[in-house]
Scaffold this active site. Structure first.
Site, PDB file in Angstrom:
ATOM      1  CG  ASP A  37      -2.019  -1.042   1.122  1.00 32.41           C
ATOM      2  OD1 ASP A  37      -2.181  -1.626   0.026  1.00 32.41           O
ATOM      3  OD2 ASP A  37      -2.704  -1.276   2.127  1.00 32.41           O
ATOM      4  CB  ALA A  38       3.912   2.193   1.860  1.00 34.43           C
ATOM      5  CE1 TYR A  40      -2.958   2.529  -6.606  1.00 37.15           C
ATOM      6  CE2 TYR A  40      -3.460   3.771  -4.613  1.00 37.15           C
ATOM      7  CZ  TYR A  40      -3.762   3.420  -5.911  1.00 37.15           C
ATOM      8  OH  TYR A  40      -4.861   3.968  -6.523  1.00 37.15           O
ATOM      9  CG  ASP A  41      -0.819   5.076  -0.059  1.00 35.68           C
ATOM     10  OD1 ASP A  41      -1.781   4.879  -0.826  1.00 35.68           O
ATOM     11  OD2 ASP A  41      -0.800   4.711   1.135  1.00 35.68           O
ATOM     12  CD  GLU A 118     -26.481 -12.244 -11.584  1.00 35.94           C
ATOM     13  OE1 GLU A 118     -26.543 -11.041 -11.290  1.00 35.94           O
ATOM     14  OE2 GLU A 118     -26.343 -12.665 -12.740  1.00 35.94           O
ATOM     15  CE  LYS A 120     -32.653  -9.626  -4.431  1.00 33.07           C
ATOM     16  NZ  LYS A 120     -32.196  -8.731  -3.351  1.00 33.07           N
ATOM     17  CG  ASP A 122     -28.688  -6.614   1.755  1.00 29.99           C
ATOM     18  OD1 ASP A 122     -29.488  -5.906   1.116  1.00 29.99           O
ATOM     19  OD2 ASP A 122     -28.705  -6.706   2.991  1.00 29.99           O
ATOM     20  NE  ARG A 141     -34.852  -0.913  -9.473  1.00 30.85           N
ATOM     21  CZ  ARG A 141     -36.035  -0.530  -9.000  1.00 30.85           C
ATOM     22  NH1 ARG A 141     -36.092   0.379  -8.051  1.00 30.85           N
ATOM     23  NH2 ARG A 141     -37.150  -1.047  -9.475  1.00 30.85           N
ATOM     24  CD  GLU A 180     -27.213  -4.686  -5.854  1.00 28.43           C
ATOM     25  OE1 GLU A 180     -27.928  -4.592  -4.852  1.00 28.43           O
ATOM     26  OE2 GLU A 180     -27.662  -4.573  -7.018  1.00 28.43           O
ATOM     27  CE1 TYR A 232     -28.085  -6.095 -12.634  1.00 24.90           C
ATOM     28  CE2 TYR A 232     -26.745  -5.542 -10.736  1.00 24.90           C
ATOM     29  CZ  TYR A 232     -27.839  -5.307 -11.527  1.00 24.90           C
ATOM     30  OH  TYR A 232     -28.703  -4.275 -11.238  1.00 24.90           O
ATOM     31  CE  LYS A 296     -29.830 -11.112 -13.951  1.00 19.34           C
ATOM     32  NZ  LYS A 296     -28.676 -10.218 -14.191  1.00 19.34           N
ATOM     33  CE  LYS A 320     -35.173 -10.960  -2.019  1.00 19.45           C
ATOM     34  NZ  LYS A 320     -35.855 -10.136  -1.034  1.00 19.45           N
ATOM     35  CB  CYS A 414     -58.686   6.423  15.010  1.00 22.67           C
ATOM     36  SG  CYS A 414     -57.153   7.081  14.305  1.00 22.67           S
ATOM     37  CB  CYS A 417     -58.732  11.279  14.820  1.00 20.58           C
ATOM     38  SG  CYS A 417     -59.607   9.855  14.126  1.00 20.58           S
ATOM     39  CB  CYS A 432     -59.072   5.571  11.159  1.00 16.49           C
ATOM     40  SG  CYS A 432     -59.751   7.194  11.569  1.00 16.49           S
ATOM     41  CB  CYS A 437     -57.991  10.507  10.658  1.00 23.12           C
ATOM     42  SG  CYS A 437     -56.665   9.766  11.639  1.00 23.12           S
TER      43      CYS A 437
END
Length: 682
Positions: A37-38, A40-41, A118, A120, A122, A141, A180, A232, A296, A320, A414, A417, A432, A437
């Site tokens: 990383d160093a 690259y920096d 594939e 899904k 989150d 989206r 995603e 995707y 799909k 799911k 209710c 109200c 109600c 209300c």
């Protein structure tokens, strides 16, 4: 005097850009870094220094753009050329088998259909538009048709190429990529550790953290979030052809875009079922959150034939996983009143993490559910996120009761109200029936002012509460009578805030028809359906006067929506509401997408492959011009649009005497020019 730029410096900058992009790809896409990383920096710092000294070296695809840009005042919006629809859900193998049978039936084939599958994720769905290989636009989206432009934020995602490589695949002229955006489990843990160290509130889950990062007006904040992406799918593509979903994924990968390594293509139904079980077993050990599997139809020509409903494609579905469950205690049960008057019992819980999400409230649905599950205040309960999204109480752990738990009973009046509530014989919900209300009115006003409706900036929840409770707003039209003097007298409303809100109300007086239809809160009329109505009718008066049968004939609108619309505008009070809005100066227009009704009243059927647009795009353009696209021919069909290699519909159209036109003929009709003669001798 500016420092002169010599050829060696320009070459050094180009070398640094190539080197940095190579190592970004190794680290973030291939997960196989070659330098520390160093190191690259140091390379990045050198390039940044050169671009500061020589501004002409800077470019939108430079690795330095990944650190963020100056803050925006607001997000612009962009229309997706092809809608980003949501997916229907399956919850067991039976649902998937029924999906397969429906696909086989609609395709009219006995040859077993093959699928791609594939994980899904989150995360947050986005669209990326590459023009001649350069990332030109990124958007969320949104509502599926229009999203917010987040290009500056997308550039900070290290795994996302800002310029597609020239080889081995040649970048197409236009490539719309769907993907995603997510945060890995470890990235999320580190993010919250850092926030805790800074004394900042913790994020509840990776998805919320990713969504919040993409909606930052200051992309420099986004750059500090560990965002990642898997691509995707595609929207419009010019210069490349994909025959299958498998080819799409291979093509994206060849262009340097990150694709989930677990995707499979060319699967039989049995292999799809097996893959689901495999993913479910691997789910806890994956480095990112998934909540199911996306299935799909593999062949893209089959996808076009299958088409879509108003909200989801017929060629894909999300299967799911079983919800993750945890136990906690019910602290209280309150009843909420929605904008339609429905009373919903909600359990307040001791906060508990359910699949990485902190849950403190859960729906109890209705009084039948409360009675069936016998949920009491003080009970220990099992909770889950239904579909891994909406928290709900699954059951009571009755063995944990101590005797101090208090039974719950839905109120006869209710809670907002004090008015009477009723429950229809065939309905589970108690409602109600007081038209005045305040709880219903507050929710209706919030919906009317929401982003997808009139988008009234500054009209927040607490302000709406004050306006209703003080009797300043009793209908939508009252909003436009508010003055800066009146508003300045409310709690936490200074003169400047009051003036800003009055200005926002003035802006919202000019509203597109689809936004108004959505804002009226008509049952079953979401943003997409409102757009279909605006495209078909072009004016509010035409929608109000349409019969139930006429409404149901609009492609994408079913019997329930048509009935709801007809009943809404049959009520004198609702017509008076519209009249009062017009009296207050509301100007109802039609957006560019829905403004030209050159094809009003005409029915089209599509067959074959079109050269200049996909069949989905042709369908969208015809509907935007007021036409209707049907799936099958009849004597009432006005035009058959015949592309390359048309199917059996061509001969059928000739038999029925339907006018056959080619793509050029369709373009002439869309442009409002005279109807062309028949194509292909029909």
């Amino acid at each position: 005097m500016p420092e002169p730029l010599d050829p060696r410096t320009r070459q050094r900058a180009a070398h640094l850009r190539r080197t940095l992009e190579y190592h970004i790809h190794r680290y973030h896409v291939l997960d196989d870094p070659e330098i520390a990383d160093a190191a690259y920096d140091r390379l990045l710092a050198e390039l940044r220094d050169l671009e500061v000294r020589f501004p002409e070296l800077a470019s939108p695809d430079s690795p330095t753009s990944r650190v963020g840009a100056p803050p925006l005042e607001r997000f612009d919006t962009a229309v997706h050329s092809l809608p980003m629809l949501s997916l229907d859900n399956a919850f067991d193998a039976g649902d998937v088998q029924e999906f397969h049978r429906r696909v086989q039936r609609l395709l009219e084939t006995e040859t077993p259909v093959r699928y791609a599958a594939e994980p899904k994720l989150d995360g947050v769905a986005v669209e990326l538009v590459y023009r001649r290989g350069l990332l030109a636009l990124a958007s969320t989206r949104g509502d599926g048709v229009t999203g917010e432009v987040i290009t500056a934020n997308a550039r900070t995602i290290r795994a996302l190429p800002l310029r597609l490589p020239a080889g081995p695949a040649v970048p197409p002229e236009l490539l719309e990529v769907r993907g995603e955006v997510f945060i890995s489990r470890e990235g999320f843990r580190k993010l919250n550790r850092d926030r805790a160290a800074e004394g900042l509130p913790l994020f509840a889950n990776p998805r919320n953290a990713a969504a919040g990062a993409l909606r930052q007006l200051d992309s420099r904040i986004t750059a500090r979030r560990p965002l990642d992406i898997f691509c995707y799918g595609v929207g419009r593509v010019e210069g490349l052809e994909f025959r299958t979903q498998g080819e799409v994924l291979e093509g994206l990968q060849a262009l340097g875009l990150k694709v989930n390594p677990l995707v499979r293509a060319g699967l039989s139904l049995e292999e799809v079922l097996d893959f689901y079980e495999d993913l479910a077993r691997r789910r806890p050990d994956l480095p990112y959150e998934i909540d199911g599997m996306v299935i799909k139809v593999d062949r893209r020509d089959h996808q076009e034939v299958l088409g879509a409903t108003s909200r989801s494609p017929r060629w894909a579905m999300a299967w799911k996983f079983a919800a993750i469950q945890e136990t906690t205690r019910v602290l209280a049960i309150e009843v909420q009143v929605g904008r339609t008057g429905v009373l919903t019992p909600v359990a307040h819980l001791e906060p508990v993490s359910v699949g990485g999400v902190l849950v403190s409230r859960a729906t109890l649905h209705n009084e039948d559910e409360v009675r069936r599950k016998d949920v009491r205040v003080g009970d220990t309960v099992l909770v889950q996120r239904a579909g891994d999204v909406i928290p709900e109480v699954v059951k009571v752990i009755s063995g944990a009761r101590t005797g101090v738990e208090k039974p719950f009973r839905m109120p006869d009046a209710c809670p907002a109200c004090g008015g009477a509530t009723v429950r229809e014989a065939d309905a589970a919900a108690r409602r109600c029936i007081n038209a005045d209300c305040p709880a219903q009115l507050k929710e209706r006003i919030r919906h009317f002012a929401s982003k997808g409706a009139l988008d009234i900036d500054g009209l927040g929840r607490k302000l709406v509460d004050q306006l209703v409770e003080r009797g300043l707003v009793t209908t939508f039209a009252d909003l436009f009578r508010l003055t800066a003097e009146t508003l300045a007298g409310l709690d936490r409303m200074g003169s400047k805030s009051a003036e800003n809100l009055v200005a926002a109300l003035q802006v919202s007086r000019s509203v597109d028809l689809d936004r108004l239809l959505y804002g009226l809160g008509i049952r079953h009329v979401g943003e997409h359906v409102a757009g279909l109505l605006a495209a078909r009718y072009g004016s509010l008066e035409a929608v109000m006067d349409a019969s139930r049968e006429d409404l149901e004939a609009v492609d994408g609108i079913g019997p329930a929506v048509a009935e709801s619309l007809a009943e809404f505008f049959a009520q004198p009070a609702n017509r008076q509401l519209v009249a009062r809005l017009v009296e207050q100066g509301l100007r109802i227009g039609v957006s560019r997408e829905t403004g030209r009704k050159t094809l009003a009243g005409r029915t089209f059927v599509l067959t074959g492959t079109l050269a200049g647009m996909s069949r989905a795009e042709a369908k969208r353009r015809i509907e935007s011009a007021g036409g209707r696209v049907a799936g099958s021919l009849s004597r009432k069909t006005d035009y058959l649009v015949a592309g390359v290699t048309p199917g059996s519909k061509l001969a059928q159209a000739r038999q029925l005497g339907v006018l056959i036109i080619d793509e050029a003929g369709l373009e002439r009709l869309l442009a409002g020019r005279a109807a062309p003669g028949a194509a292909g001798g029909g």
